[in-house]
Enzyme design. Structure first.
Site, PDB file in Angstrom:
ATOM      1  N   SER C 235     -34.397   9.846  -3.894  1.00 45.87           N
ATOM      2  CA  SER C 235     -35.810  10.000  -4.714  1.00 45.87           C
ATOM      3  C   SER C 235     -34.304  10.264  -6.384  1.00 45.87           C
ATOM      4  O   SER C 235     -33.620  10.992  -5.807  1.00 45.87           O
ATOM      5  CB  SER C 235     -36.729  10.970  -4.552  1.00 45.87           C
ATOM      6  OG  SER C 235     -37.646  10.720  -3.887  1.00 45.87           O
ATOM      7  N   SER C 273     -37.028   6.657  -0.971  1.00 43.44           N
ATOM      8  CA  SER C 273     -36.659   6.899  -2.249  1.00 43.44           C
ATOM      9  C   SER C 273     -37.659   7.085  -2.810  1.00 43.44           C
ATOM     10  O   SER C 273     -38.114   6.258  -3.407  1.00 43.44           O
ATOM     11  CB  SER C 273     -35.217   7.107  -2.519  1.00 43.44           C
ATOM     12  OG  SER C 273     -34.843   7.443  -3.791  1.00 43.44           O
ATOM     13  N   GLU C 275     -38.652   6.872  -6.355  1.00 43.09           N
ATOM     14  CA  GLU C 275     -37.807   6.734  -7.687  1.00 43.09           C
ATOM     15  C   GLU C 275     -39.158   6.545  -8.904  1.00 43.09           C
ATOM     16  O   GLU C 275     -39.544   5.324  -8.900  1.00 43.09           O
ATOM     17  CB  GLU C 275     -37.145   5.304  -7.902  1.00 43.09           C
ATOM     18  CG  GLU C 275     -36.428   5.874  -6.695  1.00 43.09           C
ATOM     19  CD  GLU C 275     -34.685   5.437  -6.509  1.00 43.09           C
ATOM     20  OE1 GLU C 275     -34.030   4.492  -7.023  1.00 43.09           O
ATOM     21  OE2 GLU C 275     -33.821   6.039  -5.562  1.00 43.09           O
TER      22      GLU C 275
END
Lengths: 350, 350, 350, 350
Positions: C235, C273, C275
């Site tokens: 992230s 992840s 984001e």
């Protein structure tokens, strides 16, 4: 408008707000609507054009937003409105398989008005909306030509016909005759007189669901007339115009409330129905070329939006009913017929 | 393919993965590409068609998704892909102001193949993508005709030209000559051989930003050649195809990674650039008519998507470079010229 | 800032634009950042708070927008920002499993400042962003308390530490030590001095992909140090601030360019992840209570946005590098260690 | 359920479809609901928990989708559902300012069930939904504790109370007493018995708009009782469950039809109202850990979705009415009272 008997003339008032002078999207200053109706045997289709203002749309763009209620449709121009927050052409409605020729014509119309497009500046984003009128219209044949589009654009005026006219010529609504309808609401925000209007092209719904002002009439019609078992594969196009100062985000919020009005006429938004809303304001225009170092735009406080939401819901509901009640029974391809709501209004009183 | 010298032939390998046999979107079984190039003085434009499979696209739709990197564009068909998760026509690329005629042709092509459209079943959602080639092409003149579209569709094959061909004929990339490019990656998921390919039509970017495999070459080119100060008002169309079993949600995730490859060639995604991605899989097809009571689809576990993301990023980056290095210098309207990257490759080694 | 050696101090300049005075998000007037670092054996975590302005955030909201690059994350508050176009609390960053306690603290902080919330007016939308620091931090144990949040909010100032501090304490980036980083760019729009700054919390990426200014260093590090085969399940949180007059739609456009900077450090945006980008402007504030009948907001012409897009891309790329180069090697839970980029910088020159 | 008099017991049938056995979301196999009600003077609030299935939600995720009707709200977990297409925790409802403590509790509940979260695997995405109950509840005081959440989760069962219970304790609907309501519909797709159920937490609407089965009753109530002039700043949470095989895209389509049912009860979706829908299917589960090389999922042909859309619209409309008719008149903070719809039902017959 134009001496057509509208839903209010039957004593039916949708909601609690007052309509504008014409009870029409053209109550908003500068907005004009024009039709070309093609009505010749199997050809039951047409073109409806909306001018958002009377100036050069490419040079003076209007803040706008879209909302997709159900995306089974081929309407053009939405992506760029979402990105840039403006519209820069008139809005043209027609049948699904004519979007190519209509967009081609609209591009040419814009080129003719603007020498700089494609030379000194970028291209232009044509706004073309459609429904599938194949039940009444021989849609596989290309009846709509570029000239029809130019003509509809040239015929735009403040008072225009509703019902089985223009792009609405071949449309069906709740398996009765649909078409073009409009309505508006006036209201005050603080001390400012304000207007919001809707224009719809109706082509969706199943017969048994049709509801007028909260009262289901579709089941009664089905009993009299037989139920049409085909699924809801229609579409509705909804255009909202207002003279209230709104940002593009606020316009999207207003656009979403069109679904409220739609739902109240009985639709559950069928899987195969393309249901698209475009909302614009005539208050905030943006220059294509940069004239000022900083643009100043006005907008309404979020707390004052509720009245616009109500106006959108009411206008759309009434515009749908107007599109039906003004439409005459129509026979088209393969002898298919859609009857007018006019023939069933007495069922409502029982 | 076709004996053109591609970016790999200069010793430049993008990423760590291996390309497919042709290093082309047509490595994916069934995918074919065809061009019609219009190249006559001020007319520098064309049509590129992609067949996603060799059957009837309307009857056997493919799972697909779109991603809008920047929505300044007029590409058609996205709304329905988002709603229904499938594509049902070939994909046709051309210049911005030809979308009307191209969609009109694509609709006719689909009608000719399918007697039931508009009669026994609904309409069809044409997929038309565009960039603005007005720097080299006299875009205001309608050079593209419906026949060009039919021809491009008929010319589709596995080995096809890249560069200043087809719809890419008049395109510019980083103010050099752009056009059509492709690349692919092969990889294993568990023990299954898998492929992902990209086809791009490149028309974006500012000269000084152009970067090859992490190394800025744009500034050196600008020093030699002069900086073009015009803004990035171009666009890029990116089509991704894979034979991996993916859902439409997963395809959207893959589509988003196209932006990674694009960014690495130097673009910061200009405000006036329409950057649109379409991703489809040939693995999961959906029948137009309901054949089975329940559809069974396969998909890949989310933990295995990373290799597809890498493949998308790498393929797009390489396809962009291929679109440039294969394109010859081209002169068009008003004597405007875009030089080929071929003329500047020696700057990279210095 | 604070005598830490940053990426520019190694002679590496990202992009062509000039940084602001501090090369920090706090170059934007009114923006302040505070950390509480928890660093005790298995507890390697913390809290980082950002004040967007020094007044009452609930009473004077700022125009803002979000962009989700990849939505595998638990950040809070995005839905309302999308709907209303404003932020109304400070921004607090921490680890994933602490979002409950952090939001609880932030709500209390807002209640303490505003007697009317939940009584005379509505509720408040807390902005909490997170990454998963479980490689270094014993994340299952609730180390972060409400008092840490209050403390971080009280410690906000213009000059603040980067690296393994605050919420960045336990974060990893490209399998090296990550954390908090910042950078900014100054530029002119017409004759107006303007600023845009980024603050990032970095926790994403695979080692072999890590790239500094276009040059892959990750493979060299992997050769020296061994490749970490675990997937990219990290992230990154990206906060952008500017003093340029922008609408919320324009801020969303700016936010999207964060992905450009991220991509250039080597990430392909892994499946696992989270984001997330938040962008706000200090120029346009909106009153909670309606003070004026019509709000007047300023915005920048769309043609002038490109410089902001460049600034966003450059600031994010440099902020990521700053988050790594300022972070010391750190050992945490189960003896897990992330080494500092400082130890590998000599590999870049070879 | 539980001997409460529901809207059907007043002879009011919403729509034409048949309800499930319990006319409840818990008709869908495996779905269970539990309440903790806090009812002590100024404290009028609570927690409602929904278990989507009886196994380990983190290990066996369910396909799901969200739809935001109006985003003025603080519900948690939507971003990751949109990205990954699954839910992986129970669903917990409470008041707006308790989302911190509720999410903290739900995270702990998940950690206790799953040793691997935050150690051997990633983190978890808690699903917390809220409305603002401050008219009846002293919302600034933190009445809800983590223990209440654990208790609600432990008390889940198939037959549960509706009305002023659980998280619905302090909620208002159309300025009458709102709360928790449920309804369901059973139908056949081909020869398969199928179910869809809705659970709502109602807290929206203005009095004069309230409509039962198409008939406005709100104006009559206002005449008797006085109009509450405050704006619609409420919210509604809508959870839909089905046992039909649907993809996450199809679930989003179903979720959107919740707005149809909502609109028919009179709401125009006020600006300050957070209106959020979550839809999941119990048919398709996805393993957290990869067990198979390729996942096989089933889904329903798009042409068969209309019956689900109808079921969603009808269930939501009836669930809203059930939430009101089962709720007793309630007095809370500052002596504020919301009366029960029970007291006004005679107005409907006039």
């Amino acid at each position: 408008m134009l001496n057509q008997k509208r839903i209010r003339d039957y004593g039916i008032k949708i909601g609690a707000m007052e309509p504008g002078n014409l009870n029409s999207i053209t109550d908003i200053e500068g907005v004009r609507v024009g039709h070309v109706t093609i009505c010749d045997g199997d050809a039951q289709t047409g073109v409806t054009a909306i001018l958002p203002h009377q100036g050069n749309m490419f040079q003076q763009k209007l803040l706008a937003a879209t909302h997709v209620i159900n995306g089974f449709g081929k309407s053009m121009g939405l992506m760029q409105i979402d990105e840039m927050g403006v519209i820069e052409t008139p809005i043209v409605l027609s049948n699904t398989l004519s979007i190519g020729v209509v967009s081609d014509a609209l591009i040419q119309y814009m080129l003719d008005q603007n020498d700089d497009i494609g030379v000194a500046t970028g291209t232009v984003n044509p706004l073309v909306f459609e429904c599938n009128d194949s039940y009444l219209n021989d849609i596989r044949t290309a009846h709509v030509t570029k000239e029809h589009v130019f003509e509809a654009l040239n015929l735009t005026k403040q008072e225009f016909a509703e019902g089985a006219v223009g792009a609405g010529r071949g449309m069906s609504c709740y398996k009765l005759k649909g078409g073009i309808g409009t309505a508006s609401r006036r209201f005050k925000i603080d001390d400012r007189d304000s207007l919001l209007g809707a224009l719809v092209m109706t082509n969706m719904g199943q017969k048994r669901d049709f509801t007028i002002d909260g009262k289901n009439i579709g089941e009664a019609i089905s009993l009299v007339d037989g139920e049409d078992q085909k699924p809801d594969t229609g579409s509705i196009i909804i255009v909202l115009a207002t003279d209230v100062a709104l940002s593009e985000r606020q316009l999207k919020r207003v656009a979403k409330r069109a679904a409220v009005g739609l739902s109240r006429t009985g639709s559950f938004v069928g899987s195969g129905s393309g249901e698209v809303v475009l909302a614009f304001t005539t208050k905030n225009s943006v220059s294509h070329y940069k004239n000022e170092k900083i643009e100043t735009l006005t907008r309404t406080h979020e707390d004052d939006l509720d009245i616009l939401f109500r106006a959108a819901a009411e206008s759309v509901e009434e515009a749908i009913l107007n599109s039906m009640i003004t439409a005459e029974s129509t026979t088209g391809v393969e002898g298919n017929t859609r009857k007018s709501l006019q023939e069933y209004m007495q069922l409502l009183t029982s």
